[in-house]
Design an enzyme around this catalytic site. Structure first.
Site, short mmCIF file in Angstrom:
data_model
loop_
_atom_site.label_atom_id
_atom_site.label_comp_id
_atom_site.label_asym_id
_atom_site.label_seq_id
_atom_site.Cartn_x
_atom_site.Cartn_y
_atom_site.Cartn_z
N GLY A 133 5.25 1.83 0.85
CA GLY A 133 4.15 0.87 1.02
C GLY A 133 2.88 1.40 0.36
O GLY A 133 2.20 0.70 -0.40
N HIS A 134 2.55 2.67 0.64
CA HIS A 134 1.37 3.28 0.01
C HIS A 134 1.54 3.31 -1.52
O HIS A 134 0.60 3.07 -2.27
CB HIS A 134 1.18 4.73 0.48
CG HIS A 134 0.90 4.87 1.94
ND1 HIS A 134 1.80 5.45 2.82
CD2 HIS A 134 -0.17 4.53 2.68
CE1 HIS A 134 1.28 5.46 4.03
NE2 HIS A 134 0.09 4.90 3.99
N GLY A 160 -3.19 -2.30 2.48
CA GLY A 160 -1.99 -3.08 2.74
C GLY A 160 -2.25 -4.15 3.80
O GLY A 160 -3.06 -3.97 4.71
N GLU A 161 -1.53 -5.27 3.67
CA GLU A 161 -1.67 -6.35 4.66
C GLU A 161 -0.94 -6.03 5.96
O GLU A 161 -1.03 -6.79 6.91
CB GLU A 161 -1.12 -7.66 4.08
CG GLU A 161 -2.04 -8.24 3.03
CD GLU A 161 -1.57 -9.59 2.51
OE1 GLU A 161 -0.39 -9.94 2.74
OE2 GLU A 161 -2.37 -10.27 1.85
O1 PAF Z 1 -4.56 2.20 7.10
C1 PAF Z 1 -4.82 3.42 7.15
O2 PAF Z 1 -4.06 4.27 6.68
C2 PAF Z 1 -6.10 3.87 7.80
O3 PAF Z 1 -6.42 3.06 8.88
C3 PAF Z 1 -7.28 3.98 6.82
C4 PAF Z 1 -7.64 2.63 6.24
C5 PAF Z 1 -6.93 4.95 5.68
C6 PAF Z 1 -8.52 4.52 7.54
O4 PAF Z 1 -8.28 5.77 8.09
#
Ligand code: PAF
Length: 287
Positions: A36-37, A147-148
């Protein structure tokens, strides 16, 4: 790929990129990267000249008794994965580097932070808004990719960036799922193999809600939410926290689902707390 831990060094690297005329694409993460990332990094790579990933497990967004200590961390693996899909630089500060003095400022986005996740995890979305405001402030002008899967978080971040006139374009990206529908999440690592088999039911309950709206023309949000709840109830390992049908911008429950809505669900499964969501549009209303 360079890994920077000093906030000032990071700020300078972002400024230097812009001085070279580069568009910065920022992908904020808490590490423990998964596909996902990587889809966010790929999207930033396609859109921008310099792809900058942040990797910081933010204590402000964990409540008492939550999994801050247990949260999976592996900087080396994260750096390798991010680099493999085109990230140029990673920001991975320690808590002490991030906050040499404990923060006295909290960012609270009223209303949309107080419902759903706000009720189940008090303070969580303030912790997210506060760290994202800081990360965006350090990065400066950029496009930032989220991401959604954390849909309410995305709505809160968009609103915060707009309210504070941050020089940032917030880009929401589609959820990445396994072939059986489970939304990818770092917390899926907490699931046993039996729980992993059960976990896609969360998505199926969203699909049941979507079918009620799109195929049966159901417009009563309470009936749709009940449908999602009873679909999840077929899977005894889950303990439901909420199932909701909301306006995708205000997160309010509409009187009637006659325009596009977002279906949101949160439930516990073993050690993990899972959330998921899906868009739905009644017949005649496009998503
Ligand atoms: O979605 C995440 O991984 C976290 O909530 C974020 C946006 C990096 C903030 O720490």
């Amino acid at each position: 790929m360079e890994v920077i831990s000093d906030p000032l060094g990071w700020q300078e690297a972002m400024e230097a990129a812009r001085r070279r005329g580069q568009q910065v694409g920022l992908v904020p993460t808490m590490g423990s990267l998964h596909a996902g990332h990587l889809s966010l990094v790929r999207r930033a790579r396609a859109d921008c000249d310099l792809v900058a990933v942040t990797n910081y497990v933010n204590p402000l967004q964990f409540g008492a008794g939550e999994d801050l200590e247990a949260y999976p961390r592996d900087l080396e693996a994260d750096a390798t994965m991010a680099a493999s899909v085109g990230a140029d630089v990673m920001f991975a500060p320690s808590v002490e580097e991030m906050w040499p003095v404990a923060p006295g400022t909290t960012v609270h986005v009223a209303g949309i932070s107080d419902v759903l996740e706000g009720e189940c995890r008090p303070g969580h979305l303030d912790g997210v808004a506060t760290i994202v405001a800081k990360l965006l402030s350090l990065a400066g002008q950029c496009r930032a990719y989220f991401g959604e899967k954390d849909f309410q978080q995305l709505v809160v971040i968009r609103r915060m960036a707009r309210d504070l006139s941050l020089p940032v374009c917030i880009v929401g990206c589609p959820i990445v799922r396994t072939t059986d529908g489970l939304a990818l999440s770092s917390r899926n690592a907490y699931l046993s193999s039996d729980e992993l088999d059960a976990a896609p039911s969360l998505y199926w309950s969203l699909l049941a809600g979507k079918r009620a709206i799109e195929d049966r023309g159901e417009t009563d949000p309470a009936i749709v939410a009940k449908e999602m709840e009873s679909e999840l109830g077929r899977q005894p390992h889950f303990s439901l926290e909420y199932a909701a049908v909301v306006d995708p911008e205000t997160l309010e429950v509409p009187v009637r689902a006659e325009a596009p809505v977002r279906l949101l669900i949160a439930a516990r499964l073993g050690r993990a707390r899972l959330i998921d969501n899906l868009a739905a549009a009644p017949p005649g209303a496009s998503e």
